[in-house]
Design a protein around this motif. Structure first.
Motif, PDB file in Angstrom:
ATOM      1  N   ASP A 216       0.845  -1.201   0.000  1.00 26.49           N
ATOM      2  CA  ASP A 216       0.000   0.000   0.000  1.00 26.49           C
ATOM      3  C   ASP A 216       0.878   1.247   0.000  1.00 26.49           C
ATOM      4  O   ASP A 216       1.851   1.323   0.756  1.00 26.49           O
ATOM      5  CB  ASP A 216      -0.910   0.003   1.227  1.00 26.49           C
ATOM      6  N   PRO A 217       0.557   2.249  -0.811  1.00 25.26           N
ATOM      7  CA  PRO A 217       1.405   3.458  -0.874  1.00 25.26           C
ATOM      8  C   PRO A 217       1.586   4.170   0.456  1.00 25.26           C
ATOM      9  O   PRO A 217       2.648   4.747   0.703  1.00 25.26           O
ATOM     10  CB  PRO A 217       0.661   4.347  -1.883  1.00 25.26           C
ATOM     11  N   LEU A 218       0.562   4.138   1.314  1.00 22.51           N
ATOM     12  CA  LEU A 218       0.694   4.825   2.595  1.00 22.51           C
ATOM     13  C   LEU A 218       1.752   4.147   3.461  1.00 22.51           C
ATOM     14  O   LEU A 218       2.614   4.816   4.047  1.00 22.51           O
ATOM     15  CB  LEU A 218      -0.651   4.867   3.323  1.00 22.51           C
ATOM     16  N   ARG A 219       1.714   2.824   3.544  1.00 22.87           N
ATOM     17  CA  ARG A 219       2.740   2.115   4.311  1.00 22.87           C
ATOM     18  C   ARG A 219       4.102   2.194   3.602  1.00 22.87           C
ATOM     19  O   ARG A 219       5.136   2.423   4.229  1.00 22.87           O
ATOM     20  CB  ARG A 219       2.348   0.656   4.535  1.00 22.87           C
ATOM     21  N   ARG A 220       4.096   2.015   2.307  1.00 27.36           N
ATOM     22  CA  ARG A 220       5.350   1.972   1.549  1.00 27.36           C
ATOM     23  C   ARG A 220       6.138   3.277   1.650  1.00 27.36           C
ATOM     24  O   ARG A 220       7.354   3.286   1.830  1.00 27.36           O
ATOM     25  CB  ARG A 220       5.035   1.680   0.079  1.00 27.36           C
ATOM     26  N   ASP A 221       5.425   4.413   1.559  1.00 30.55           N
ATOM     27  CA  ASP A 221       6.115   5.703   1.436  1.00 30.55           C
ATOM     28  C   ASP A 221       6.183   6.516   2.724  1.00 30.55           C
ATOM     29  O   ASP A 221       7.004   7.439   2.810  1.00 30.55           O
ATOM     30  CB  ASP A 221       5.431   6.550   0.361  1.00 30.55           C
ATOM     31  N   PHE A 222       5.338   6.200   3.732  1.00 26.59           N
ATOM     32  CA  PHE A 222       5.254   7.089   4.895  1.00 26.59           C
ATOM     33  C   PHE A 222       5.391   6.365   6.233  1.00 26.59           C
ATOM     34  O   PHE A 222       5.208   6.973   7.274  1.00 26.59           O
ATOM     35  CB  PHE A 222       3.925   7.859   4.858  1.00 26.59           C
ATOM     36  N   TYR A 223       5.724   5.105   6.194  1.00 30.57           N
ATOM     37  CA  TYR A 223       5.828   4.319   7.426  1.00 30.57           C
ATOM     38  C   TYR A 223       7.271   4.340   7.935  1.00 30.57           C
ATOM     39  O   TYR A 223       8.230   4.267   7.152  1.00 30.57           O
ATOM     40  CB  TYR A 223       5.399   2.880   7.136  1.00 30.57           C
ATOM     41  N   ASN A 224       7.426   4.484   9.265  1.00 31.11           N
ATOM     42  CA  ASN A 224       8.750   4.438   9.912  1.00 31.11           C
ATOM     43  C   ASN A 224       9.699   5.530   9.428  1.00 31.11           C
ATOM     44  O   ASN A 224      10.911   5.333   9.398  1.00 31.11           O
ATOM     45  CB  ASN A 224       9.402   3.071   9.701  1.00 31.11           C
ATOM     46  N   LEU A 225       9.168   6.684   9.089  1.00 29.27           N
ATOM     47  CA  LEU A 225      10.025   7.757   8.587  1.00 29.27           C
ATOM     48  C   LEU A 225      11.008   8.273   9.628  1.00 29.27           C
ATOM     49  O   LEU A 225      12.075   8.778   9.284  1.00 29.27           O
ATOM     50  CB  LEU A 225       9.172   8.908   8.056  1.00 29.27           C
ATOM     51  N   THR A 226      10.650   8.176  10.914  1.00 29.37           N
ATOM     52  CA  THR A 226      11.585   8.610  11.960  1.00 29.37           C
ATOM     53  C   THR A 226      12.385   7.443  12.531  1.00 29.37           C
ATOM     54  O   THR A 226      13.230   7.649  13.405  1.00 29.37           O
ATOM     55  CB  THR A 226      10.839   9.319  13.111  1.00 29.37           C
ATOM     56  N   ILE A 227      12.129   6.243  12.031  1.00 32.32           N
ATOM     57  CA  ILE A 227      12.797   5.049  12.542  1.00 32.32           C
ATOM     58  C   ILE A 227      13.980   4.648  11.680  1.00 32.32           C
ATOM     59  O   ILE A 227      15.010   4.190  12.164  1.00 32.32           O
ATOM     60  CB  ILE A 227      11.804   3.871  12.641  1.00 32.32           C
ATOM     61  N   PRO A 229      16.272   5.918   8.003  1.00 39.77           N
ATOM     62  CA  PRO A 229      16.417   6.955   6.970  1.00 39.77           C
ATOM     63  C   PRO A 229      16.222   6.439   5.555  1.00 39.77           C
ATOM     64  O   PRO A 229      16.082   7.241   4.630  1.00 39.77           O
ATOM     65  CB  PRO A 229      17.853   7.444   7.167  1.00 39.77           C
ATOM     66  N   PHE A 230      16.209   5.107   5.387  1.00 38.99           N
ATOM     67  CA  PHE A 230      16.192   4.540   4.036  1.00 38.99           C
ATOM     68  C   PHE A 230      14.898   3.786   3.751  1.00 38.99           C
ATOM     69  O   PHE A 230      14.270   3.246   4.660  1.00 38.99           O
ATOM     70  CB  PHE A 230      17.365   3.577   3.857  1.00 38.99           C
ATOM     71  N   ASP A 231      14.528   3.748   2.474  1.00 44.25           N
ATOM     72  CA  ASP A 231      13.434   2.896   2.061  1.00 44.25           C
ATOM     73  C   ASP A 231      13.979   1.483   1.816  1.00 44.25           C
ATOM     74  O   ASP A 231      15.197   1.256   1.946  1.00 44.25           O
ATOM     75  CB  ASP A 231      12.730   3.466   0.818  1.00 44.25           C
ATOM     76  N   PRO A 232      13.119   0.499   1.487  1.00 41.03           N
ATOM     77  CA  PRO A 232      13.617  -0.876   1.309  1.00 41.03           C
ATOM     78  C   PRO A 232      14.704  -1.013   0.248  1.00 41.03           C
ATOM     79  O   PRO A 232      15.480  -1.967   0.283  1.00 41.03           O
ATOM     80  CB  PRO A 232      12.350  -1.649   0.914  1.00 41.03           C
TER      81      PRO A 232
END
Length: 381
Positions: A216-227, A229-232
């Protein structure tokens, strides 16, 4: 489909809870914002029944009005999940979603004393950052997730608008923090880190609450942003700013941290005098000197004594913190005749130093520590 979803607290009781914790909301001209207007209307003439949309509007408004007060209303899960029950008529879900989208543009600065701003001399200087943006994140995420059950074009369009608004709000957070980092504004970065950590933590919880899939785009792009620094794919997200803010929030300064200082302030729920005026709402910790000065001048008699005692008790319960001692430093300076009320704290070297330290010295220590951390944190990635 049923046009009713499970409801929680009765409307009359919810309005009374707003009055209990924020009585000034009901005084015309003090708080002028759409949720205050609606709650005052209901207070004057509560209908025999509220439609599902009107009930949602009341819960949303009550939450916004009280989430920065000593005793917030407990409707979080209602507006984030329960009132979005499966089978809700499309027309009702669209009304609710549009209200959530509209509420992003409401002026939340009148509802909180926990706002900070971007760097001076930049385009972000007068742009506020506060915890209400996190509350908006949570209801926007709930609306986005709930609208996913509908196939109608209107639902898909509104869902896309909510996702776009979340993206724009996320970028606003990043830009504000970036402006402070570039300007080497240590205190500003510390203050911003509180809202950023809280807001994206709240967003993560609602993503989990709805169990959104990893695609889902919401989880993919905005999840764990403060946890992280990198995406998958190990691409740096938002230049690492939001993650850096999250790390700054947790980092130790003089034995405390912004995370430790910005707790739920249970100790301050008892003094009812703090509920009387919006100027007495608790600010971002640990920088309580100015607020302590307001307490000293706006409260008198038992209300002031009760507040001093609550601050002392809070210090004793949280011996590593600094904020309440800074408030007491200001109160002791303004009301020297009441110094003995907090003298018990001078037995602790930590609190004695805080009670005696000038505001400029205290804030300079935290400013310098923040700048050192902002140099060190990127290496943790």
């Amino acid at each position: 489909m049923s046009n009713q979803a499970p409801r929680g607290i009765a409307p009359e009781l919810l309005v009374s809870q707003v009055r209990n914790t924020a009585p000034y909301v009901f005084d015309e001209g003090v708080i002028e914002t759409p949720p205050a207007t609606f709650v005052r209307e209901l207070d004057r003439a509560m209908p025999a029944t509220l439609s599902h949309f009107e009930y949602f509007r009341l819960c949303l408004g009550a939450h916004y009005l009280t989430c920065a007060t000593p005793v917030p209303t407990d409707v979080d899960n209602q507006i984030r999940r329960k009132l979005w029950a499966p089978g809700l008529p499309l027309v009702t879900a669209l009304e609710m979603g549009r209200l959530v989208l509209e509420s992003r543009d409401w002026d939340f600065t009148v509802l909180t004393s926990r706002s900070s701003y971007g760097a001076k001399g930049t385009e972000w200087e007068h742009v506020a950052l506060n915890g209400h943006a996190g509350e908006w994140f949570t209801v926007a995420a709930g609306a986005y997730a709930a609208l996913g059950q509908y196939r109608a074009a209107d639902a898909k369009t509104l869902r896309a608008s909510l996702l776009d608004a979340i993206a724009r709000e996320t970028e606003r957070h990043s830009q504000i923090f970036g402006s402070l980092w570039r300007a080497k504004d240590g205190l500003g970065a510390l203050l911003a880190s509180v809202s950023i950590a809280h807001n994206f933590g709240d967003l993560d919880r609602v993503v989990d609450m709805w169990d959104l899939p990893i695609t889902d785009p919401l989880r993919r792009d905005f999840y764990n942003l403060t946890i992280t620094p990198f995406d998958p794919e190990r691409n740096l997200r938002h230049m690492g700013r939001l993650w850096t803010a999250g790390e700054l929030y947790k980092s130790v300064i003089d034995g405390s941290s912004m995370a430790l200082e910005n707790h739920r302030h249970f100790a301050l729920r008892k003094p009812r005098g703090l509920r009387a005026r919006p100027e007495l709402r608790v600010p971002l910790g640990p920088f309580f000197d100015e607020w302590g000065g307001r307490v000293a001048t706006m409260l008198e008699g038992e209300s002031l004594l009760e507040t001093i005692d609550a601050l002392v008790s809070g210090c004793e319960r949280m011996p590593a913190t600094a904020g309440y001692a800074r408030a007491l430093h200001a109160i002791r300076g303004a009301r020297p005749e009441l110094r003995e009320r907090s003298d018990a704290l001078t037995k602790s070297p930590h609190f004695r130093a805080l009670l005696e330290m000038p505001r400029e010295t205290f804030e300079a220590r935290w400013h310098d520590a923040a700048l050192a951390l902002l140099d060190e944190i990127p290496g943790r990635a």
